[in-house]
Design a protein around this motif. Structure first.
Motif, PDB file in Angstrom:
ATOM      1  N   LEU A 146      60.357  52.547  -7.686  1.00  0.00           N
ATOM      2  CA  LEU A 146      61.227  51.718  -6.847  1.00  0.00           C
ATOM      3  C   LEU A 146      60.683  50.307  -6.729  1.00  0.00           C
ATOM      4  N   VAL A 147      59.370  50.199  -6.587  1.00  0.00           N
ATOM      5  CA  VAL A 147      58.757  48.863  -6.506  1.00  0.00           C
ATOM      6  C   VAL A 147      59.029  48.075  -7.783  1.00  0.00           C
ATOM      7  N   ALA A 148      58.941  48.764  -8.928  1.00  0.00           N
ATOM      8  CA  ALA A 148      59.202  48.086 -10.203  1.00  0.00           C
ATOM      9  C   ALA A 148      60.655  47.660 -10.333  1.00  0.00           C
ATOM     10  N   ALA A 149      61.563  48.286  -9.575  1.00  0.00           N
ATOM     11  CA  ALA A 149      62.984  47.953  -9.658  1.00  0.00           C
ATOM     12  C   ALA A 149      63.400  46.887  -8.653  1.00  0.00           C
ATOM     13  N   ARG A 150      62.479  46.354  -7.886  1.00  0.00           N
ATOM     14  CA  ARG A 150      62.823  45.313  -6.909  1.00  0.00           C
ATOM     15  C   ARG A 150      63.450  44.105  -7.593  1.00  0.00           C
ATOM     16  N   GLY A 151      64.541  43.644  -7.027  1.00  0.00           N
ATOM     17  CA  GLY A 151      65.179  42.443  -7.539  1.00  0.00           C
ATOM     18  C   GLY A 151      65.924  42.636  -8.837  1.00  0.00           C
ATOM     19  N   GLU A 152      65.909  43.836  -9.401  1.00  0.00           N
ATOM     20  CA  GLU A 152      66.611  44.096 -10.665  1.00  0.00           C
ATOM     21  C   GLU A 152      68.089  44.364 -10.386  1.00  0.00           C
ATOM     22  N   ALA A 153      68.925  44.016 -11.352  1.00  0.00           N
ATOM     23  CA  ALA A 153      70.365  44.163 -11.175  1.00  0.00           C
ATOM     24  C   ALA A 153      70.817  45.586 -11.511  1.00  0.00           C
ATOM     25  N   ALA A 158      64.944  49.093 -15.295  1.00  0.00           N
ATOM     26  CA  ALA A 158      64.128  49.482 -14.142  1.00  0.00           C
ATOM     27  C   ALA A 158      64.956  50.239 -13.115  1.00  0.00           C
ATOM     28  N   ALA A 159      66.199  49.796 -12.888  1.00  0.00           N
ATOM     29  CA  ALA A 159      67.065  50.478 -11.922  1.00  0.00           C
ATOM     30  C   ALA A 159      67.407  51.882 -12.407  1.00  0.00           C
ATOM     31  N   ARG A 160      67.731  52.029 -13.682  1.00  0.00           N
ATOM     32  CA  ARG A 160      68.066  53.349 -14.204  1.00  0.00           C
ATOM     33  C   ARG A 160      66.848  54.280 -14.197  1.00  0.00           C
ATOM     34  N   ALA A 161      65.650  53.736 -14.430  1.00  0.00           N
ATOM     35  CA  ALA A 161      64.441  54.558 -14.376  1.00  0.00           C
ATOM     36  C   ALA A 161      64.208  55.082 -12.958  1.00  0.00           C
ATOM     37  N   ALA A 162      64.468  54.241 -11.958  1.00  0.00           N
ATOM     38  CA  ALA A 162      64.304  54.679 -10.577  1.00  0.00           C
ATOM     39  C   ALA A 162      65.314  55.767 -10.227  1.00  0.00           C
ATOM     40  N   ILE A 163      66.545  55.597 -10.652  1.00  0.00           N
ATOM     41  CA  ILE A 163      67.578  56.612 -10.388  1.00  0.00           C
ATOM     42  C   ILE A 163      67.210  57.919 -11.079  1.00  0.00           C
ATOM     43  N   GLU A 229      72.224  47.912  -5.773  1.00  0.00           N
ATOM     44  CA  GLU A 229      73.113  48.768  -4.994  1.00  0.00           C
ATOM     45  C   GLU A 229      73.166  50.178  -5.560  1.00  0.00           C
ATOM     46  N   GLU A 230      73.211  50.319  -6.894  1.00  0.00           N
ATOM     47  CA  GLU A 230      73.308  51.648  -7.480  1.00  0.00           C
ATOM     48  C   GLU A 230      72.062  52.464  -7.190  1.00  0.00           C
ATOM     49  N   VAL A 231      70.913  51.834  -7.073  1.00  0.00           N
ATOM     50  CA  VAL A 231      69.689  52.563  -6.738  1.00  0.00           C
ATOM     51  C   VAL A 231      69.751  53.075  -5.304  1.00  0.00           C
ATOM     52  N   LEU A 232      70.204  52.240  -4.380  1.00  0.00           N
ATOM     53  CA  LEU A 232      70.309  52.657  -2.980  1.00  0.00           C
ATOM     54  C   LEU A 232      71.319  53.788  -2.820  1.00  0.00           C
ATOM     55  N   VAL A 233      72.447  53.689  -3.505  1.00  0.00           N
ATOM     56  CA  VAL A 233      73.440  54.763  -3.440  1.00  0.00           C
ATOM     57  C   VAL A 233      72.846  56.052  -4.001  1.00  0.00           C
TER      58      VAL A 233
END
Length: 549
Positions: A146-153, A158-163, A229-233
């Motif tokens: 999640l930290v690595a996905a900060r500020g990513e669109a 990074a966002a898809r890896a977090a999800i 947003e997609e990560v938070l959802v």
């Protein structure tokens, strides 16, 4: 408005409800409605049991017309080979034969789904892992993602890896939690007194709460991390899925213990019911649209089940693999057809050359006859060569890929068809005839043998990939069309009772036995024992599965 998503209108009129003491109101017990679907809320993501070996296959009734079985293929340090063989002994009255049931229909009725197994970890160990601040713990690795996905669109790597990591965590909770619940209920059933059951129940409840609390702290931190947003959802969906799953574990366990007699058992069941209610109240505070009610309307119940299924599919789909299937023997068959055409053409050329030396009328007769012979010769040769290829080459070839991680896992070759009963391997015949009174039964209960075989080659897991212990293939066999020619499910029979000296007339169920003999070999040694099950069916569908050997 939550996370930029429009607030959905309530499906039912909402009412303020005061907190009430948890109680158990059983509409249907766990025995009435067993969880038999692999994709259900209590689906087995790590299907292997401690008593199962790598060669074991678990069979279940999916519904009245579908039989499910799952095969585990453990990964190895090098490329690992597996061979699956199954013989289905189908009663002749089903009218399943080579002339009425071709390969296309076989593969249409025998669907296959492939997925990875989640990393194996006991429930209490997972709870300790969630409490730990160790960088190698699952929650800390998720936090670092999640930290690595900060500020990513949205849509970024990074966002898809977090999800993806959040979904894997939900799968681990589901798999280890279900195993832990089963172990807890077994301990309760075997306990000499309620006090032992209370200890097992408390340990299970405490582990569940520690895991949920740890993830919810991580969710709170993630909401302050400037994530896409997609990560938070996704994080909230995982939270809701874990809560729903925990509620189901607590609720089904409480119903199971509630069926035992005694005040102390009722008190223990009420404690687990309270844990289930606590999860429902938590989701209500989070405004999750999956909270039930005792007086819920059919529409609300339908919505809750739809929501459960959607969340379960969202999380577990991270494990599913894609397989590209193609005809394996296409070019071989075309090459053989070309040989047949060449032989037929050679005959036609020879006949034409001979006809040039004959009288005109005779030459015409010879040419016409040679053309007809050439045409039929080509067709006959193609038929025999196709059958020859069918016995020696696979029907279909697979490439198994993990699209989530862009990884190739292995290849599969597959064959199916009909086999002559008298030419079956000795081990298959021995398993099939084990329960027969005499060989004459073959005349009383003739059977058609449907055969299925797979060769699987699995690549070793790549460095940094999901540490999955095995690949699981889930088959779903549709026998609905097989039952069209069966007799009515009940009929009236009469018999005499010699002891009571009376004549009886009763309704008897008309059932059929579908026997399956199978085995799974690792490598090509062929030393795995043949196993057999009996599937009892009627015109209404599958009645039960009986293990034989």
């Amino acid at each position: 408005m939550v996370l930029g998503l429009p607030h959905r209108p309530p499906l039912e009129l909402e009412r303020k409800r005061d907190g009430k003491r948890p109680r158990i109101h059983v509409h249907a017990t766990a025995r009435d409605l067993p969880s038999t679907e692999w994709g259900s809320l209590l689906g087995d993501l790590t299907r292997a049991r401690p008593t199962m070996t790598a060669a074991d296959v678990e069979w279940r009734v999916h519904d009245k017309t579908h039989l499910e079985f799952a095969i585990d293929y453990p990964f190895g340090a090098d490329t690992t080979q597996y061979k699956w063989e199954a013989y289905f002994f189908v009663p002749d009255s089903f009218r399943v034969a080579q002339t009425t049931y071709d390969k296309r229909q076989i593969y249409d009725d025998l669907l296959s789904y492939v997925r990875l197994a989640v990393p194996e970890i006991p429930y209490e160990e997972l709870a300790r892992d969630c409490d730990s601040a160790d960088v190698d713990s699952w929650t800390e690795r998720l936090r670092m993602t999640l930290v690595a996905a900060r500020g990513e669109a949205d849509g970024s790597a990074a966002a898809r890896a977090a999800i993806r990591r959040a979904r894997v965590f939900a799968c681990m909770v589901r798999a280890s939690g279900l195993d832990a619940q089963r172990a807890m209920l077994d301990a309760c059933d075997e306990a000499d007194d309620v006090a032992e059951a209370v200890v097992a129940s408390n340990r299970f409840s405490a582990a569940s709460k520690r895991i949920a609390t740890s993830y919810r702290r991580l969710l709170e931190d993630g909401e302050d991390m400037d994530l896409a947003e997609e990560v938070l959802v996704a994080l909230r969906w995982v939270d809701e899925d874990i809560s729903l799953f925990s509620e189901a574990l607590f609720a089904t366990a409480s119903i199971h213990l509630h069926e035992k007699s005694g005040q102390k058992w009722a008190e223990l069941a009420s404690r687990l019911a309270a844990d289930a209610v606590e999860e429902a109240r938590y989701r209500r505070t989070q405004d999750y649209p999956s909270v039930g009610a005792e007086d819920a309307s059919p529409r609300l119940v339908e919505h809750i089940e739809f929501r459960r299924h959607m969340l379960k599919r969202f999380t577990s789909s991270v494990l599913w693999l894609s397989h590209e299937v193609r005809d394996a023997a296409t070019w071989i068959v075309h090459a053989l057809y070309a040989i047949a055409a060449a032989i037929a053409m050679a005959f036609a050329v020879w006949a034409t050359l001979r006809a040039t030396q004959m009288q005109e009328m005779l030459a015409i007769i010879v040419l016409v006859t040679s053309y007809a012979v050439k045409d039929r010769l080509k067709a006959i040769l193609q038929m025999y060569l196709a059958r020859w290829a069918e016995r020696r080459f696979a029907d279909r070839a697979w490439s198994i890929k993990d699209t989530e991680r862009n990884e190739r896992l292995g290849v599969v070759s597959e064959r199916a068809g009909f086999r002559d009963f008298r030419k079956l391997p000795q081990g298959v015949l021995a398993a099939r005839t084990l329960t027969r009174e005499h060989a004459l039964e073959e005349f009383a209960r003739p059977e058609t043998v449907l055969w299925h075989e797979k060769h699987v080659a699995l690549e070793p897991r790549e460095e940094g990939a999901l540490p999955s212990p095995m690949m699981t293939e889930i088959f779903r066999l549709n026998i609905g069309s097989w039952l069209a020619h069966t007799d009515d499910p009940t009929r009236t029979i009469t018999f005499a009772d010699p002891d009571e000296a009376v004549v009886c007339s009763v309704n008897a169920r008309r059932v059929y036995n579908l026997n399956v003999v199978y085995r799974l070999n690792r490598g090509e040694d062929g030393t795995a024992p043949w196993r057999r099950i009996r599937v009892v069916v009627s015109r209404k569908g599958i009645e039960r599965i009986d293990p034989i050997v």
